[in-house]
Design a protein around this motif. Sequence first.
Motif, PDB file in Angstrom:
ATOM      1  N   THR A   1       0.853  -1.177   0.000  1.00  0.00           N
ATOM      2  CA  THR A   1       0.000   0.000   0.000  1.00  0.00           C
ATOM      3  C   THR A   1       0.895   1.236   0.000  1.00  0.00           C
ATOM      4  O   THR A   1       1.807   1.343   0.827  1.00  0.00           O
ATOM      5  N   VAL A   2       0.623   2.151  -0.909  1.00  0.00           N
ATOM      6  CA  VAL A   2       1.389   3.382  -0.970  1.00  0.00           C
ATOM      7  C   VAL A   2       0.844   4.316   0.122  1.00  0.00           C
ATOM      8  O   VAL A   2      -0.354   4.641   0.136  1.00  0.00           O
ATOM      9  N   PRO A   3       1.681   4.714   1.069  1.00  0.00           N
ATOM     10  CA  PRO A   3       1.193   5.596   2.148  1.00  0.00           C
ATOM     11  C   PRO A   3       0.838   6.976   1.613  1.00  0.00           C
ATOM     12  O   PRO A   3       1.522   7.525   0.762  1.00  0.00           O
ATOM     13  N   CYS A   4      -0.270   7.490   2.074  1.00  0.00           N
ATOM     14  CA  CYS A   4      -0.712   8.836   1.668  1.00  0.00           C
ATOM     15  C   CYS A   4      -0.755   9.739   2.901  1.00  0.00           C
ATOM     16  O   CYS A   4      -1.097   9.293   4.005  1.00  0.00           O
ATOM     17  N   GLY A   5      -0.422  10.965   2.696  1.00  0.00           N
ATOM     18  CA  GLY A   5      -0.483  11.918   3.799  1.00  0.00           C
ATOM     19  C   GLY A   5      -1.933  12.225   4.174  1.00  0.00           C
ATOM     20  O   GLY A   5      -2.842  12.067   3.367  1.00  0.00           O
ATOM     21  N   ILE A   6      -2.151  12.626   5.383  1.00  0.00           N
ATOM     22  CA  ILE A   6      -3.493  12.986   5.839  1.00  0.00           C
ATOM     23  C   ILE A   6      -3.619  14.499   5.754  1.00  0.00           C
ATOM     24  O   ILE A   6      -2.793  15.244   6.265  1.00  0.00           O
ATOM     25  N   PHE A   7      -4.682  14.942   5.100  1.00  0.00           N
ATOM     26  CA  PHE A   7      -4.880  16.388   4.895  1.00  0.00           C
ATOM     27  C   PHE A   7      -6.060  16.862   5.681  1.00  0.00           C
ATOM     28  O   PHE A   7      -7.042  16.283   5.846  1.00  0.00           O
TER      29      PHE A   7
END
Length: 142
Positions: free
Chosen positions: A136-142
């Motif tokens: 899973t490609v980690p995504c930042g939390i916005f």
Amino acid sequence: MCIRDRSNNELNTRFTIHTGIDYRITPKITLSPKLLFMNQSNARDINLGGMIAYQFAEDFVLLGGIWTRLQDANIAMIGTRLFKNYEIKFSYDATKSSMKNLQGVKNTANTGRVASWEISLIVVGNIFKSVPRNYTVPCGIF
């Protein structure tokens, strides 16, 4: 006494491009189109084709494929992958070029064609560490 002429005993460089992709159609079926291009001096060889794999079990895969060596032969292959790292394949080349009419060469199965067969044992492995299947490609939390 044998005298050898060693003054002209060099081959020109052979350039090779071998490429393909494995495309998973279903969890059990994989399609693998391939291209092989080789060039050395005035000799050129182009193979186009592909292979299909059907996974019966984790450690047993049935393989089949067809290729054409442009202007020379059609190639059929069948084989199996065992224990994830070994493949055993049988291939048969049916010549379609002018070589099929060579004199003094025994034709295969009385078909009037010169043909050849090959048995291969292949060890499959990765040179580079591969990305896990469930990565899973980690995504930042916005």
